[in-house]
Design an enzyme around this catalytic site. Structure first.
Site, mmCIF file in Angstrom:
data_model
loop_
_atom_site.group_PDB
_atom_site.id
_atom_site.type_symbol
_atom_site.label_atom_id
_atom_site.label_comp_id
_atom_site.label_asym_id
_atom_site.label_seq_id
_atom_site.Cartn_x
_atom_site.Cartn_y
_atom_site.Cartn_z
ATOM 1 N N ARG A 258 11.900 -1.492 4.321
ATOM 2 C CA ARG A 258 10.057 -2.056 4.548
ATOM 3 C C ARG A 258 10.833 -3.595 5.339
ATOM 4 N NH1 ARG A 258 12.876 -1.045 -0.476
ATOM 5 N NH2 ARG A 258 11.968 0.196 -2.273
ATOM 6 N N LYS A 283 13.366 -6.507 -2.783
ATOM 7 C CA LYS A 283 13.062 -6.242 -3.847
ATOM 8 C C LYS A 283 13.863 -6.868 -5.359
ATOM 9 C CE LYS A 283 8.844 -3.503 -3.595
ATOM 10 N NZ LYS A 283 8.752 -1.885 -4.765
ATOM 11 N N HIS A 352 4.686 -1.000 6.050
ATOM 12 C CA HIS A 352 4.901 0.131 4.787
ATOM 13 C C HIS A 352 4.260 2.015 5.241
ATOM 14 C CE1 HIS A 352 6.340 0.200 1.614
ATOM 15 N NE2 HIS A 352 5.582 1.132 0.451
ATOM 16 N N ARG A 355 7.304 3.380 6.892
ATOM 17 C CA ARG A 355 8.321 3.954 5.577
ATOM 18 C C ARG A 355 7.836 4.990 4.891
ATOM 19 N NH1 ARG A 355 11.533 1.708 1.823
ATOM 20 N NH2 ARG A 355 11.571 2.542 -0.666
ATOM 21 N N HIS A 378 14.729 4.810 -4.021
ATOM 22 C CA HIS A 378 13.893 4.908 -5.397
ATOM 23 C C HIS A 378 14.779 4.425 -6.128
ATOM 24 C CE1 HIS A 378 9.974 7.011 -2.499
ATOM 25 N NE2 HIS A 378 10.452 5.314 -2.739
ATOM 26 N N TYR A 387 5.945 12.566 -2.307
ATOM 27 C CA TYR A 387 6.034 13.223 -0.748
ATOM 28 C C TYR A 387 5.843 15.221 -1.439
ATOM 29 C CZ TYR A 387 7.034 8.561 0.723
ATOM 30 O OH TYR A 387 7.351 7.446 0.766
#
Length: 407
Positions: A258, A283, A352, A355, A378, A387
């Site tokens: 990120r 985050k 992003h 990413r 994740h 994906y």
């Protein structure tokens, strides 16, 4: 490079700080010409203080505005903004000579309640300043409805589940799905805080309705391999900025980081011997280790040798090329991606998007979804499952034949 003070004569109460301020500018990476303008500004400020009968200790925000307004009226054409005063103010405040910049006090019961909520988010929940500010602004309308007519208190004791539901239905119907989802998340957070704070007698968190989501309905928009090559080739590695931008883009594309994670990267986060890199998660307050691919390591090493300014402040890897040489912000990393896309003729993209590109390139290379989830860090496998929609080979194996072909 030393700054020649003989070219700028400084008089008045700030003359004693001229030598130290000049050294400060040099350490910050300012060129002699840039430093000369800031020293001229220091001299004008010193003379203005004398004319106004003020001391350095009285140089508060109000007086700074008056000073710059007087320069504007006098016709000066350089360094006329409040922001231009930051080098001088930062130096004087660091010495304890000028008063520190103070945040405006919370006025009224509404602002006081929001200030307590903001403190709870930052100190107790570990939420970043920007996210806390966003939560506070989203919850301002909710608490505004609880202000009593005299404005002296908030009516929170009578708050009911019906009031909560009514706010969500009324407010979220006018918002985009993303903002509506964030609003109900912030509302649950606020109601939890009010219960812990003793402002309400029972928790109303469960009363907050769920906003219908559209999660996983879209497709990840990764770049094609040739677009990635053009993006990287748009950086002129012979320049300091091009060397830095190439390293930033390489990290984003190869590691799927990120923008905030790239901006926060420290020198000690790179373990050259082990071939690993430590990522400070943007985050939350946690760190994770990733393998350091050879091409990423080479790009970072080239930047550290040839692109990173010697006067960079702190241990941050990526810094501004122009003075002051502070760490790049998250927004600056995003702008690097945007400018690179404009140079190579791709539609404007943000960090992003790279990413998503890292994930789709891994998928095309035969990586499994769990492997992609590990790289992107994740916490939920559902997040990675999006994906699967772009894994065309796997989708063909489960697709039923078209009836027209059988006929």
């Amino acid at each position: 490079m030393l700054i020649d003070l003989s070219r700028v004569r400084i008089s008045g109460p700030l003359s004693a700080f001229a030598t130290g301020f000049a050294d400060h500018l040099t350490r910050q990476g300012y060129s002699p010409q840039q430093a000369r303008f800031h020293l001229l500004l220091l001299n004008q400020l010193s003379n203005w203080l004398v004319s106004e009968g003020l001391g350095v200790g009285e140089l508060c925000a109000k007086e700074v505005e008056r000073f710059q307004r007087s320069r504007h009226e006098a016709g000066y054409s350089f360094l006329r903004s409040i922001r231009a005063m930051q080098p001088i103010l930062g130096y004087l405040r660091g010495l304890g000579t000028a008063p520190a910049a103070l945040l405006p006090p919370a006025s009224g019961v509404l602002e006081a309640a929001l200030a307590r909520y903001r403190g709870y988010l930052i100190l107790e929940r570990g939420i970043k300043d920007a996210s806390a500010s966003r939560y506070v602004e989203l919850m301002r309308p909710f608490l505004q409805t609880r202000v009593l007519p005299d404005g002296l208190a908030l009516d929170l004791r009578s708050l009911t589940a019906a009031d909560v539901i009514s706010f969500v239905v009324t407010k979220c119907s006018r918002l985009s799905p993303g903002t509506a989802g964030l609003t109900v998340t912030a509302l649950r957070s606020l109601l939890g805080f009010l219960y812990v704070d003793g402002a309400i007698d029972r928790s109303l968190v469960s009363a907050v309705p769920t906003v219908p989501g559209r999660r996983l309905t879209g497709l990840p928009k990764g770049l094609a391999s040739d677009q990635v090559q053009r993006l990287l080739a748009s950086c002129d590695a012979s320049t300091r900025s091009g060397c830095r931008d190439f390293a930033v883009l390489t990290m984003l594309v190869r590691l799927g980081l990120r923008a905030g994670e790239v901006a926060k990267l420290q020198l000690e986060h790179i373990d050259w011997r082990a071939g690993e890199i430590v990522i400070a998660h943007s985050k939350g307050n946690r760190t994770e280790r990733l393998p350091l691919p050879a091409d990423v390591g080479e790009a970072i090493a080239a930047y550290l040798r040839h692109g990173r300014p010697a006067s960079t402040q702190g241990r941050t890897v990526f810094a501004r090329i122009t003075a002051p040489h502070h760490a790049l912000t998250t927004g600056a990393v995003t702008q690097i991606v945007r400018h690179a896309s404009e140079r190579c003729g791709i539609e404007p993209i943000h960090a992003h998007r790279l990413r998503h590109t890292a994930a789709t390139l891994m998928l095309r290379g035969g990586a499994s979804l769990p492997e992609i989830g590990q790289l992107l860090r994740h916490r939920n496998a559902i997040t990675t499952s999006i994906y699967a929609k772009v894994d065309r080979d796997a989708l063909r194996s489960i697709a039923r034949p078209w009836p027209g072909d059988i006929a």
